[in-house]
Motif scaffolding. Structure first.
Motif, PDB file in Angstrom:
ATOM      1  N   ILE A  20       0.927  -1.285  -0.070  1.00  0.00           N
ATOM      2  CA  ILE A  20       0.056  -0.056   0.123  1.00  0.00           C
ATOM      3  C   ILE A  20       0.864   1.188  -0.104  1.00  0.00           C
ATOM      4  N   GLY A  21       0.883   1.976  -1.144  1.00  0.00           N
ATOM      5  CA  GLY A  21       1.598   3.343  -1.290  1.00  0.00           C
ATOM      6  C   GLY A  21       2.715   2.933  -1.945  1.00  0.00           C
ATOM      7  N   VAL A  22       2.698   3.166  -3.494  1.00  0.00           N
ATOM      8  CA  VAL A  22       3.684   2.900  -4.304  1.00  0.00           C
ATOM      9  C   VAL A  22       4.472   3.838  -4.619  1.00  0.00           C
ATOM     10  N   GLY A  23       5.335   4.701  -3.695  1.00  0.00           N
ATOM     11  CA  GLY A  23       5.944   5.827  -3.811  1.00  0.00           C
ATOM     12  C   GLY A  23       7.448   5.012  -4.105  1.00  0.00           C
ATOM     13  N   ASN A  24       8.510   5.849  -3.419  1.00  0.00           N
ATOM     14  CA  ASN A  24       9.805   5.214  -3.788  1.00  0.00           C
ATOM     15  C   ASN A  24      10.074   3.889  -3.124  1.00  0.00           C
ATOM     16  N   ILE A  25       9.445   3.941  -1.891  1.00  0.00           N
ATOM     17  CA  ILE A  25       9.822   2.395  -1.145  1.00  0.00           C
ATOM     18  C   ILE A  25       8.989   1.501  -1.681  1.00  0.00           C
TER      19      ILE A  25
ATOM     20  N   LEU B  59       2.929  -1.791   4.314  1.00  0.00           N
ATOM     21  CA  LEU B  59       2.628  -0.301   4.317  1.00  0.00           C
ATOM     22  C   LEU B  59       3.675   0.685   4.228  1.00  0.00           C
ATOM     23  N   SER B  60       3.578   1.349   2.793  1.00  0.00           N
ATOM     24  CA  SER B  60       4.915   2.415   2.665  1.00  0.00           C
ATOM     25  C   SER B  60       4.007   3.665   2.282  1.00  0.00           C
ATOM     26  N   VAL B  61       2.924   3.994   2.975  1.00  0.00           N
ATOM     27  CA  VAL B  61       2.407   5.457   2.585  1.00  0.00           C
ATOM     28  C   VAL B  61       2.992   6.251   3.732  1.00  0.00           C
ATOM     29  N   PRO B  62       2.751   7.698   3.472  1.00  0.00           N
ATOM     30  CA  PRO B  62       3.244   8.607   4.356  1.00  0.00           C
ATOM     31  C   PRO B  62       2.678   8.391   5.869  1.00  0.00           C
ATOM     32  N   GLU B  63       3.365   9.063   6.807  1.00  0.00           N
ATOM     33  CA  GLU B  63       3.101   8.938   8.114  1.00  0.00           C
ATOM     34  C   GLU B  63       1.698   9.525   8.437  1.00  0.00           C
TER      35      GLU B  63
ATOM     36  N   ALA C  45      -2.135   8.713 -10.808  1.00  0.00           N
ATOM     37  CA  ALA C  45      -1.047   8.623 -12.049  1.00  0.00           C
ATOM     38  C   ALA C  45       0.048   7.231 -11.528  1.00  0.00           C
ATOM     39  N   LYS C  46      -0.274   6.859 -10.126  1.00  0.00           N
ATOM     40  CA  LYS C  46       0.417   5.712  -9.992  1.00  0.00           C
ATOM     41  C   LYS C  46      -0.180   4.357 -10.418  1.00  0.00           C
ATOM     42  N   ILE C  47      -1.513   4.510 -10.609  1.00  0.00           N
ATOM     43  CA  ILE C  47      -2.487   3.365 -10.861  1.00  0.00           C
ATOM     44  C   ILE C  47      -1.961   2.751 -12.369  1.00  0.00           C
TER      45      ILE C  47
ATOM     46  N   PHE D  43      -1.361  -0.817  -4.043  1.00  0.00           N
ATOM     47  CA  PHE D  43      -2.390  -0.031  -4.359  1.00  0.00           C
ATOM     48  C   PHE D  43      -2.001   1.483  -3.827  1.00  0.00           C
ATOM     49  N   ASP D  44      -2.823   2.437  -4.237  1.00  0.00           N
ATOM     50  CA  ASP D  44      -2.039   3.962  -4.338  1.00  0.00           C
ATOM     51  C   ASP D  44      -3.337   4.781  -4.425  1.00  0.00           C
ATOM     52  N   ILE D  45      -3.267   6.022  -3.781  1.00  0.00           N
ATOM     53  CA  ILE D  45      -4.372   7.023  -3.794  1.00  0.00           C
ATOM     54  C   ILE D  45      -4.443   7.948  -5.145  1.00  0.00           C
ATOM     55  N   ASN D  46      -2.949   8.052  -5.527  1.00  0.00           N
ATOM     56  CA  ASN D  46      -2.774   8.793  -6.731  1.00  0.00           C
ATOM     57  C   ASN D  46      -2.704   8.131  -8.110  1.00  0.00           C
TER      58      ASN D  46
ATOM     59  N   GLU E  97      -4.783   5.456   9.434  1.00  0.00           N
ATOM     60  CA  GLU E  97      -6.128   5.110   8.824  1.00  0.00           C
ATOM     61  C   GLU E  97      -6.163   3.878   7.676  1.00  0.00           C
ATOM     62  N   ILE E  98      -5.058   4.053   7.078  1.00  0.00           N
ATOM     63  CA  ILE E  98      -4.920   2.628   5.945  1.00  0.00           C
ATOM     64  C   ILE E  98      -4.990   1.324   7.049  1.00  0.00           C
ATOM     65  N   CYS E  99      -4.067   1.413   7.808  1.00  0.00           N
ATOM     66  CA  CYS E  99      -3.835   0.128   8.954  1.00  0.00           C
ATOM     67  C   CYS E  99      -5.328  -0.225   9.576  1.00  0.00           C
TER      68      CYS E  99
HETATM   69  P1  ATP Z   1       7.138   9.686  -4.486  1.00  0.00           P
HETATM   70  O1  ATP Z   1       8.324   9.790  -5.259  1.00  0.00           O
HETATM   71  O2  ATP Z   1       6.160   8.630  -5.300  1.00  0.00           O
HETATM   72  O3  ATP Z   1       6.607  10.945  -3.659  1.00  0.00           O
HETATM   73  P2  ATP Z   1       7.505   8.812  -1.839  1.00  0.00           P
HETATM   74  O4  ATP Z   1       7.867   7.689  -1.010  1.00  0.00           O
HETATM   75  O5  ATP Z   1       8.318  10.087  -1.308  1.00  0.00           O
HETATM   76  O6  ATP Z   1       7.415   8.643  -3.196  1.00  0.00           O
HETATM   77  P3  ATP Z   1       5.113   9.548  -0.223  1.00  0.00           P
HETATM   78  O7  ATP Z   1       4.789  10.953   0.150  1.00  0.00           O
HETATM   79  O8  ATP Z   1       5.981   8.974   1.061  1.00  0.00           O
HETATM   80  O9  ATP Z   1       6.125   9.446  -1.433  1.00  0.00           O
HETATM   81  O10 ATP Z   1       4.102   8.589  -0.510  1.00  0.00           O
HETATM   82  C1  ATP Z   1       4.349   7.187  -0.555  1.00  0.00           C
HETATM   83  C2  ATP Z   1       3.121   6.808  -1.500  1.00  0.00           C
HETATM   84  O11 ATP Z   1       1.890   6.681  -0.798  1.00  0.00           O
HETATM   85  C3  ATP Z   1       2.735   7.647  -2.723  1.00  0.00           C
HETATM   86  O12 ATP Z   1       2.659   6.816  -3.972  1.00  0.00           O
HETATM   87  C4  ATP Z   1       1.553   8.115  -2.462  1.00  0.00           C
HETATM   88  O13 ATP Z   1       0.655   8.578  -3.428  1.00  0.00           O
HETATM   89  C5  ATP Z   1       0.938   7.162  -1.600  1.00  0.00           C
HETATM   90  N1  ATP Z   1      -0.353   7.357  -0.599  1.00  0.00           N
HETATM   91  C6  ATP Z   1      -0.197   8.718   0.103  1.00  0.00           C
HETATM   92  N2  ATP Z   1      -1.527   8.566   0.752  1.00  0.00           N
HETATM   93  C7  ATP Z   1      -2.282   7.633   0.623  1.00  0.00           C
HETATM   94  C8  ATP Z   1      -3.306   6.850   0.948  1.00  0.00           C
HETATM   95  N3  ATP Z   1      -4.028   7.582   1.842  1.00  0.00           N
HETATM   96  N4  ATP Z   1      -3.596   5.714   0.282  1.00  0.00           N
HETATM   97  C9  ATP Z   1      -2.726   5.125  -0.416  1.00  0.00           C
HETATM   98  N5  ATP Z   1      -1.747   5.648  -0.870  1.00  0.00           N
HETATM   99  C10 ATP Z   1      -1.342   6.684  -0.455  1.00  0.00           C
END
Ligand code: ATP
Length: 207
Positions: A86-91, A147-151, A117-119, A112-115, A156-158
């Motif tokens: 969950i959260g397809v950012g860098n990690i 779980l690799s979404v921001p803090e 552009a990541k889907i 899974f991601d909320i953005n 909430e995702i948990c």
């Molecule tokens: P990026 O380079 O894609 O910004 P990052 O690891 O620096 O990567 P973060 O802000 O830590 O970015 O977010 C990680 C991922 O979690 C992102 O792809 C973001 O879209 C996704 N994200 C943020 N909030 C949610 C959420 N509520 N549900 C699902 N995904 C989420």
């Protein structure tokens, strides 16, 4: 059987060295050989093995194949575990792309991601909207999530993950997640780990 976390992590280490010994052509091992290779005392190795019902004998040691078979079952490596990210950012992306999990019986089956552009549902490991997460978990009977979404989004995702049936979470958000007791949460706080390392390397320099 409820076993302590440290014991399971030792078991993973034993398994790695046993695979190496097997590759080298060994058929049997002694507890002190396993202990030396893993940095664990031979008494602890024997204790761990017997805790898992693995018997050896003083003369002949342990049969490596028998040990590996038992460990395979204990560590759940006799089946493939489907895991979601969950959260397809860098990690999250790095974990999805990492090929090393497969040989350990772990398959990342979706992200899974909320953005929007990541889907990318057509990718080798498809990335879906977070809105589809609950149905996916239920349909595929997924139990483990990374779980690799921001803090700010992690708690909430948990809740949503637990509600959907997830019982194990590997959490990369720097936050202590609240979850019911039956849910196992392992948090990887990279910043704390690095700070820790920096602190101890400084101490070692002073010595
Ligand atoms: P990026 O380079 O894609 O910004 P990052 O690891 O620096 O990567 P973060 O802000 O830590 O970015 O977010 C990680 C991922 O979690 C992102 O792809 C973001 O879209 C996704 N994200 C943020 N909030 C949610 C959420 N509520 N549900 C699902 N995904 C989420």
């Amino acid at each position: 059987m409820v076993v302590c976390k440290k014991c399971v992590s030792r078991l993973s280490r034993y398994r790695k060295v046993l695979l190496r010994f097997k590759d080298l052509g060994f058929v049997k091992v002694f507890s002190d050989t396993v202990g030396d290779a893993t940095g664990v005392s031979s008494a602890q190795v024997r204790k761990d093995f017997s805790l898992f019902g693995i018997a050896g004998n003083k003369r002949g040691g342990y049969n490596i194949d028998t040990l590996l078979d038992k460990m395979q079952i204990i560590l759940g490596k006799d089946q493939v575990h489907g895991v979601i990210v969950i959260g397809v950012g860098n990690i999250g992306r790095a974990l999805i792309q990492y090929k090393g999990f497969e040989k350990e019986g772990i398959a990342i089956v979706a992200g899974f991601d909320i953005n929007p552009a990541k889907i990318n549902p057509k990718a080798q490991v498809p990335v879906f909207s977070i809105k589809n997460m609950k149905a996916f978990i239920k349909n595929k009977q997924i139990e483990i999530a990374i779980l690799s979404v921001p803090e700010r989004a992690a708690q909430e995702i948990c809740h949503k993950l637990v509600d959907a049936g997830i019982v194990g979470i590997l959490n990369f958000a720097p936050i202590r997640l609240q979850a019911p007791e039956h849910v196992e949460i392992n948090t990887v706080n990279l910043q704390v780990e690095l700070e820790n390392l920096i602190y101890f390397t400084k101490i070692m320099k002073k010595k």
